[in-house]
Design an enzyme around this catalytic site. Sequence first.
Site, PDB file in Angstrom:
ATOM      1  N   ARG A 189      -0.313   4.413  -0.369  1.00 51.41           N
ATOM      2  CA  ARG A 189      -1.096   5.635  -0.166  1.00 51.41           C
ATOM      3  C   ARG A 189      -0.485   6.565   0.876  1.00 51.41           C
ATOM      4  O   ARG A 189       0.088   6.130   1.863  1.00 51.41           O
ATOM      5  CB  ARG A 189      -2.530   5.277   0.248  1.00 51.41           C
ATOM      6  CG  ARG A 189      -3.336   4.745  -0.921  1.00 51.41           C
ATOM      7  CD  ARG A 189      -4.711   4.326  -0.498  1.00 51.41           C
ATOM      8  NE  ARG A 189      -4.620   3.039   0.196  1.00 51.41           N
ATOM      9  CZ  ARG A 189      -5.647   2.239   0.439  1.00 51.41           C
ATOM     10  NH1 ARG A 189      -6.853   2.597   0.064  1.00 51.41           N
ATOM     11  NH2 ARG A 189      -5.478   1.102   1.052  1.00 51.41           N
ATOM     12  N   ASP A 249       0.851  -1.184   0.000  1.00 50.30           N
ATOM     13  CA  ASP A 249       0.000   0.000   0.000  1.00 50.30           C
ATOM     14  C   ASP A 249       0.891   1.239   0.000  1.00 50.30           C
ATOM     15  O   ASP A 249       1.634   1.467   0.938  1.00 50.30           O
ATOM     16  CB  ASP A 249      -0.908  -0.014   1.230  1.00 50.30           C
ATOM     17  CG  ASP A 249      -2.034   0.999   1.168  1.00 50.30           C
ATOM     18  OD1 ASP A 249      -1.888   2.025   0.473  1.00 50.30           O
ATOM     19  OD2 ASP A 249      -3.064   0.771   1.824  1.00 50.30           O
TER      20      ASP A 249
END
Length: 192
Positions: free
Chosen positions: A126, A124
């Site tokens: 983000r 991930d």
Amino acid sequence: MKNIITSEIANLPTRFGKFKVKAYKDECQEHLAIMSEDFFDLENPYVRIHSECLTGDTMGSLKCDCSNQLDLALKLISKNGGLVVYHRQEGRNIGLVNKINAYKLQDEGYDTIEANLKLGFKEDERDYSAVAFILKDLKLSKIQLITNNPSKIDFVEELGIEITQRIPAVTSINKYNKDYIETKKEEMGHLF
């Protein structure tokens, strides 16, 4: 977060109901706050931090549950009041080209995490700093968070925003997203 430009608030009638919208532009991307008409009167609104998924949100891809989660959140806030932060970080922030490359690897048998890792990314990528700016700009102090993602729960709590209730974003499972959802549950700790 530096250099964030914001729009005025405008009306947005949709198939889910009438909303107010405000756009935010950081150094790389533009994000959207989609608010119920009564949002500024609410003390404890429903909130979803929705990460962009072009294939799901606009084309109805069955490979994920993104579109279904967005629809669920928009229906919920239209009825009960709240906010969807549309966080423009496609494919857990690896971008559309890399997301499609990850899809190809998934077609070859890799799961969603393995595909990202094989492409040289973390599971991930983000960055939630724009979301932090949006939540602070909208002066949120307590919310009912619509999520299955424990990372988003931790993020909101780290901002000092009280989560009075977690609303599961559980939607239908099909033969195309079954393994994807299972990986999110087993490997990423998503709460279903």
